[in-house]
Design a protein around this motif. Structure first.
Motif, PDB file in Angstrom:
ATOM      1  N   ASP A 196     -12.954   1.709   0.333  1.00 30.53           N
ATOM      2  CA  ASP A 196     -12.666   0.696  -1.335  1.00 30.53           C
ATOM      3  C   ASP A 196     -11.640  -0.037  -1.089  1.00 30.53           C
ATOM      4  OD1 ASP A 196      -9.758   1.122  -0.711  1.00 30.53           O
ATOM      5  OD2 ASP A 196     -10.316   2.964  -3.021  1.00 30.53           O
ATOM      6  N   GLU A 197     -12.195  -1.542  -2.325  1.00 31.06           N
ATOM      7  CA  GLU A 197     -11.666  -2.812  -2.120  1.00 31.06           C
ATOM      8  C   GLU A 197     -10.412  -2.946  -1.723  1.00 31.06           C
ATOM      9  OE1 GLU A 197     -12.539  -4.877  -5.476  1.00 31.06           O
ATOM     10  OE2 GLU A 197     -14.934  -4.294  -5.602  1.00 31.06           O
ATOM     11  N   GLU A 198      -9.564  -2.045  -1.945  1.00 34.99           N
ATOM     12  CA  GLU A 198      -8.050  -1.865  -1.421  1.00 34.99           C
ATOM     13  C   GLU A 198      -8.180  -2.249  -0.270  1.00 34.99           C
ATOM     14  OE1 GLU A 198      -5.572  -3.200  -3.735  1.00 34.99           O
ATOM     15  OE2 GLU A 198      -7.794  -2.949  -5.303  1.00 34.99           O
ATOM     16  N   GLN A 199      -8.839  -0.967   0.008  1.00 32.95           N
ATOM     17  CA  GLN A 199      -9.001  -0.275   1.267  1.00 32.95           C
ATOM     18  C   GLN A 199      -8.727  -1.750   2.835  1.00 32.95           C
ATOM     19  OE1 GLN A 199     -10.734   3.158   1.161  1.00 32.95           O
ATOM     20  NE2 GLN A 199      -9.185   4.162   2.011  1.00 32.95           N
ATOM     21  N   ARG A 200      -9.947  -2.545   2.170  1.00 31.00           N
ATOM     22  CA  ARG A 200     -10.712  -3.449   2.695  1.00 31.00           C
ATOM     23  C   ARG A 200      -9.864  -4.483   2.998  1.00 31.00           C
ATOM     24  NH1 ARG A 200     -15.656  -1.685   0.313  1.00 31.00           N
ATOM     25  NH2 ARG A 200     -15.531  -4.101  -0.624  1.00 31.00           N
ATOM     26  N   ILE A 201      -9.094  -4.962   1.662  1.00 29.03           N
ATOM     27  CA  ILE A 201      -8.553  -5.564   1.806  1.00 29.03           C
ATOM     28  C   ILE A 201      -7.029  -5.989   2.515  1.00 29.03           C
ATOM     29  CG2 ILE A 201      -6.619  -7.479   0.562  1.00 29.03           C
ATOM     30  CD1 ILE A 201      -8.695  -6.843  -1.753  1.00 29.03           C
ATOM     31  N   ASP A 202      -6.231  -4.460   2.941  1.00 30.94           N
ATOM     32  CA  ASP A 202      -5.393  -4.035   3.523  1.00 30.94           C
ATOM     33  C   ASP A 202      -6.011  -4.094   5.080  1.00 30.94           C
ATOM     34  OD1 ASP A 202      -3.699  -3.460   1.243  1.00 30.94           O
ATOM     35  OD2 ASP A 202      -4.293  -1.366   1.583  1.00 30.94           O
ATOM     36  N   THR A 203      -7.168  -3.596   5.242  1.00 33.37           N
ATOM     37  CA  THR A 203      -6.900  -3.576   6.606  1.00 33.37           C
ATOM     38  C   THR A 203      -7.623  -5.182   6.883  1.00 33.37           C
ATOM     39  OG1 THR A 203      -8.495  -1.859   6.729  1.00 33.37           O
ATOM     40  CG2 THR A 203      -9.118  -3.043   8.214  1.00 33.37           C
ATOM     41  N   ALA A 204      -7.950  -6.527   6.200  1.00 29.92           N
ATOM     42  CA  ALA A 204      -8.176  -7.188   6.715  1.00 29.92           C
ATOM     43  C   ALA A 204      -6.588  -8.226   6.672  1.00 29.92           C
ATOM     44  CB  ALA A 204      -9.287  -8.700   5.618  1.00 29.92           C
ATOM     45  N   ILE A 205      -5.593  -8.029   6.191  1.00 32.48           N
ATOM     46  CA  ILE A 205      -4.385  -8.672   6.597  1.00 32.48           C
ATOM     47  C   ILE A 205      -4.220  -7.509   7.587  1.00 32.48           C
ATOM     48  CG2 ILE A 205      -2.318  -8.853   5.220  1.00 32.48           C
ATOM     49  CD1 ILE A 205      -3.444  -8.445   2.018  1.00 32.48           C
ATOM     50  N   ALA A 206      -4.420  -6.761   8.290  1.00 32.90           N
ATOM     51  CA  ALA A 206      -3.767  -5.838   9.225  1.00 32.90           C
ATOM     52  C   ALA A 206      -4.505  -6.878  10.808  1.00 32.90           C
ATOM     53  CB  ALA A 206      -3.970  -4.287   8.842  1.00 32.90           C
ATOM     54  N   ARG A 207      -5.571  -6.848  10.094  1.00 31.92           N
ATOM     55  CA  ARG A 207      -6.157  -6.839  11.603  1.00 31.92           C
ATOM     56  C   ARG A 207      -5.520  -8.915  11.530  1.00 31.92           C
ATOM     57  NH1 ARG A 207     -11.152  -4.673  12.100  1.00 31.92           N
ATOM     58  NH2 ARG A 207     -11.957  -6.038  13.940  1.00 31.92           N
ATOM     59  N   THR A 208      -6.388  -9.752  10.600  1.00 25.74           N
ATOM     60  CA  THR A 208      -5.452 -10.774  11.163  1.00 25.74           C
ATOM     61  C   THR A 208      -3.749 -10.976  11.535  1.00 25.74           C
ATOM     62  OG1 THR A 208      -6.500 -11.526   8.602  1.00 25.74           O
ATOM     63  CG2 THR A 208      -4.445 -12.584   9.497  1.00 25.74           C
ATOM     64  N   ARG A 209      -3.204  -9.658  10.362  1.00 22.59           N
ATOM     65  CA  ARG A 209      -1.932  -9.496  11.932  1.00 22.59           C
ATOM     66  C   ARG A 209      -1.663  -9.491  13.187  1.00 22.59           C
ATOM     67  NH1 ARG A 209       2.940  -9.380   9.686  1.00 22.59           N
ATOM     68  NH2 ARG A 209       3.003  -9.053   7.516  1.00 22.59           N
ATOM     69  N   ALA A 210      -2.399  -8.368  13.220  1.00 19.18           N
ATOM     70  CA  ALA A 210      -2.594  -8.264  14.774  1.00 19.18           C
ATOM     71  C   ALA A 210      -3.670  -8.706  15.769  1.00 19.18           C
ATOM     72  CB  ALA A 210      -3.808  -6.479  14.263  1.00 19.18           C
TER      73      ALA A 210
ATOM     74  N   LYS B 242      -6.270 -13.564  -4.853  1.00 20.22           N
ATOM     75  CA  LYS B 242      -7.792 -14.688  -3.928  1.00 20.22           C
ATOM     76  C   LYS B 242      -8.860 -13.175  -3.732  1.00 20.22           C
ATOM     77  CE  LYS B 242      -3.857 -16.945  -1.254  1.00 20.22           C
ATOM     78  NZ  LYS B 242      -5.063 -18.381  -0.624  1.00 20.22           N
ATOM     79  N   ARG B 243      -8.417 -11.794  -4.524  1.00 24.11           N
ATOM     80  CA  ARG B 243      -9.396 -11.365  -4.421  1.00 24.11           C
ATOM     81  C   ARG B 243     -10.797 -11.247  -4.059  1.00 24.11           C
ATOM     82  NH1 ARG B 243      -8.034  -6.374  -6.624  1.00 24.11           N
ATOM     83  NH2 ARG B 243      -9.936  -4.714  -6.573  1.00 24.11           N
ATOM     84  N   GLU B 244     -11.572 -11.626  -4.160  1.00 25.68           N
ATOM     85  CA  GLU B 244     -12.958 -12.266  -3.923  1.00 25.68           C
ATOM     86  C   GLU B 244     -13.180 -13.071  -2.563  1.00 25.68           C
ATOM     87  OE1 GLU B 244     -15.802 -13.477  -7.282  1.00 25.68           O
ATOM     88  OE2 GLU B 244     -13.815 -13.962  -8.221  1.00 25.68           O
ATOM     89  N   LYS B 245     -12.171 -13.760  -2.400  1.00 23.76           N
ATOM     90  CA  LYS B 245     -12.420 -14.369  -1.395  1.00 23.76           C
ATOM     91  C   LYS B 245     -11.646 -13.556  -0.759  1.00 23.76           C
ATOM     92  CE  LYS B 245     -14.588 -17.911  -0.767  1.00 23.76           C
ATOM     93  NZ  LYS B 245     -14.036 -19.104  -0.019  1.00 23.76           N
ATOM     94  N   LEU B 246     -10.712 -12.394  -0.386  1.00 22.83           N
ATOM     95  CA  LEU B 246     -10.628 -11.931   0.991  1.00 22.83           C
ATOM     96  C   LEU B 246     -10.973 -10.543   1.377  1.00 22.83           C
ATOM     97  CD1 LEU B 246      -6.824 -11.066  -0.470  1.00 22.83           C
ATOM     98  CD2 LEU B 246      -6.737 -11.453   1.478  1.00 22.83           C
ATOM     99  N   LEU B 247     -11.996 -10.573   0.102  1.00 23.55           N
ATOM    100  CA  LEU B 247     -13.837  -9.114  -0.027  1.00 23.55           C
ATOM    101  C   LEU B 247     -14.378  -9.593   1.234  1.00 23.55           C
ATOM    102  CD1 LEU B 247     -13.305  -7.673  -3.344  1.00 23.55           C
ATOM    103  CD2 LEU B 247     -12.723  -6.346  -1.080  1.00 23.55           C
ATOM    104  N   GLN B 248     -14.859 -11.178   0.816  1.00 21.58           N
ATOM    105  CA  GLN B 248     -15.262 -11.687   1.408  1.00 21.58           C
ATOM    106  C   GLN B 248     -14.728 -12.157   2.925  1.00 21.58           C
ATOM    107  OE1 GLN B 248     -17.196 -15.283  -0.344  1.00 21.58           O
ATOM    108  NE2 GLN B 248     -17.176 -16.638   1.461  1.00 21.58           N
ATOM    109  N   TYR B 249     -14.375 -11.970   3.372  1.00 24.33           N
ATOM    110  CA  TYR B 249     -13.352 -12.902   4.339  1.00 24.33           C
ATOM    111  C   TYR B 249     -13.545 -11.645   5.623  1.00 24.33           C
ATOM    112  CZ  TYR B 249      -9.294 -13.179   7.477  1.00 24.33           C
ATOM    113  OH  TYR B 249      -8.303 -13.322   8.539  1.00 24.33           O
ATOM    114  N   ALA B 250     -12.950 -10.429   5.156  1.00 25.37           N
ATOM    115  CA  ALA B 250     -13.160  -8.810   5.238  1.00 25.37           C
ATOM    116  C   ALA B 250     -14.533  -8.620   5.846  1.00 25.37           C
ATOM    117  CB  ALA B 250     -12.927  -8.362   4.632  1.00 25.37           C
TER     118      ALA B 250
END
Lengths: 385, 385
Positions: free
Chosen positions: B316-330, B298-306
């Motif tokens: 970087d990309e991994e960090q942005r994905i991590d942050t997006a998932i963490a924000r969703t959970r929060a 889901k990489r490309e869409k995760l980056l777009q979502y972020a």
């Protein structure tokens, strides 16, 4: 958010090679009339594809529906349908053919003078023949709504009508059908859809968050599509996104629960009727001037538009509004649509003629607040010279 | 963009004091059954309002449709309808009551074993009684779509079904009806709608610009609404926007022409069936872990979502994905929805029970690429402990 009543039963069959699916949705015993405009629908084989999809059904043809379809032409189709006892209409074309087909569908079994349908803006329609469309030109959204505009040649009047009875039963949207269109028509389509959104979005805030986000999403999409569509190489996805954006721009969704303006359209209609300027091109002339003249009334939404659609964050409020209007004008011009009356050789003396027409059509209180008097229309036109 | 076939004929009557309009859309001679859940619909006078709107029509009542409606309960309504020759159903409630009413509408005149309707996921439905809804709980979108989920108590199976015959004819959405809801249910509604959007958005890009923008607009709206809904003082517009966002999240529009996932729902259904956890709460557990485990797919869409939904541009990309998932959970936790199996006292041993249920329901190839095997589901569940 304002109260609303949303209803849109039109089926959309979207994508590559979808014309063949017509067969699934037209009654087997139907006597079908295919309606179209010029000969391009025949030359690019769309008519033949529709005919093939209809198989053994009895098929008649009615061509020659002009851009800005005329009451006079449409009534000839009504006569043909009555004579031949046709019971299903298939519009093949753009907004003019589909608008015309809606009028025809309502007129065939109308009891009384059919001109009354337009005079009463569709409110007296109580039935219509079933019909569908194959869209070849993305722009007006007519393929997924229940409205249309018909011109009476004799009086130069463009009259709009709408009725829940004239939703297409289905519309086929195959983006490949747009590859034969001239760039000018595609550019017109982008601007037409853009301004349909603006008429429903750029009014005053009522805290309709979904409608605002959807409208902004459509505007952003059209801004992204615009430059691509100007290249001959515009790919399938670009065309598909234009087609879907144009349908969504005027299918009732983004306008549900929000105030609407439509003064740009009503002033623009007079320009088409008087000078034959393409519909979208009239809108490109009127909208920037309309936003400029009514910037106080539309202040909050202009600032939201500047920030969310154009990402304008620099400058004070007046500057941001100026920039947003300038970017809008530049966008239209980048697509090859002039935004000044003078680009069409029109000036001061023409403004009085236009105002006279607005007055004669009783269009003296336009816009979301009914504040667009003849004087404001005059100011808008003067600003657009 | 993928090809699609979009059709949604449900009328939405939205706003203040709209229940009275029911009278305009139910046949005058109809024998109506009002279906509802617990007694809250009676206590808050919604049933009385519906009854008043229905005027002189013959009205019957069927209460007690439980959350996650059971086949066993719904079949009692089917019997009542057959006995009393009722010909119009009026669901008054949230997603469970409306889902249940859809099943009932299809079952009344079904020839054959009615359980078959669910076993074949609605594909054998060829007719249904006409029905409508008065929505009291924004969440599932059932008021504007043609699907439902029914549980068979005896087998702990939640089975989904859909059919074009079970669109509500109309749904009344009066945001004032949400003022009597507990905050927990409103919060569940926000998360349910959010994850409906995610299942249709967070897959892989197909260049569907309008669908992406609409999905992002709904997510942004729900993120804005979330904290407000947690305050008792949440105003009318906040509730109205939640109600409309939840309908738009699952009415077919944002899912037309794009790939869809739904693995979070299918895993979540097992959690509800086994442990009785609220539907939305199961989704809040599964989604963040699902995104984490399948982040490459889901990489490309995760980056777009972020970038577009959370405005995450740092790292970087991994960090942005991590942050997006963490924000969703929060976001879910901020709304009071726990996001860990352990928050419900569940752990390793339960995972095997859930996996066994997925296997027994043949849910071994889930997601937009059918890559969510039992092993991937096990990883998702392990990540969510």
């Amino acid at each position: 958010m304002l109260n609303f009543n949303f209803y849109n039963p039109t089926r959309i069959i979207f994508g590559v090679d979808t014309i063949a699916k017509i067969n699934d949705y037209v009654p087997t015993e139907a006597k079908v009339l295919m309606l179209f405009g010029g000969e391009s629908a025949r030359k690019n084989c769309t008519l033949a594809e529709v005919r093939e999809a209809l198989g053994a059904r009895e098929i008649h043809e009615f061509g020659g529906i002009e851009p800005n379809p005329s009451y006079e032409t449409l009534m000839k189709a009504v006569e043909l349908i009555r004579e031949q006892k046709i019971d299903f209409l298939m519009a093949v074309g753009g907004g003019s053919v589909i608008d015309g087909t809606k009028f025809i569908a309502a007129a065939v079994n109308y009891t009384g003078d059919t001109w009354e349908i337009l005079e009463t803006h569709g409110t007296k329609i109580t039935q219509a023949l079933p019909f569908a469309s194959v869209l070849t030109l993305p722009a007006t959204g007519s393929e997924m709504n229940s409205g249309g505009v018909v011109t009476r040649k004799s009086t130069q009047a463009k009259l709009s009508f709408s009725s829940p009875y004239v939703f297409p039963q289905f519309s086929v949207l195959d983006p490949n059908k747009t590859f034969s269109l001239p760039t000018r028509q595609l550019a017109n389509g982008v601007v037409d859809a853009f301004i349909h959104v603006m008429e429903q979005y750029l009014t005053y805030p009522v805290n309709a968050q979904v409608q605002d986000r959807f409208a902004e999403g459509l505007l952003q999409t059209l801004i992204e599509i615009g430059p691509k569509i100007m290249e001959d190489s515009a790919d399938y996805d670009t065309r598909a996104n234009l087609m879907w954006a144009a349908s969504m721009a005027l299918n009732g969704l983004i306008g549900a629960g929000v105030p609407q303006d439509w003064s740009t359209h009503l002033i623009g209609h007079e320009l088409t009727a008087l000078y034959g300027i393409d519909h979208a091109r009239t809108l490109a002339i009127v909208l920037p001037a309309n936003l400029q003249v009514r910037r106080q009334e539309k202040r909050e939404k202009l600032l939201q538009y500047a920030a969310r659609v154009w990402q304008i964050v620099e400058g004070d409020e007046e500057q941001r509004i100026d920039t947003a209007i300038a970017r809008t004008r530049a966008f239209f011009e980048q697509l090859g649509l002039p935004t000044r009356l003078s680009d069409y050789g029109l000036g001061e003396t023409d403004i009085e003629i236009i105002i006279t027409q607005l007055k004669s059509h009783n269009l003296t209180q336009l816009g979301e607040h009914k504040t667009v008097s003849l004087e404001i229309s005059r100011q808008i036109l003067a600003t657009s010279i």
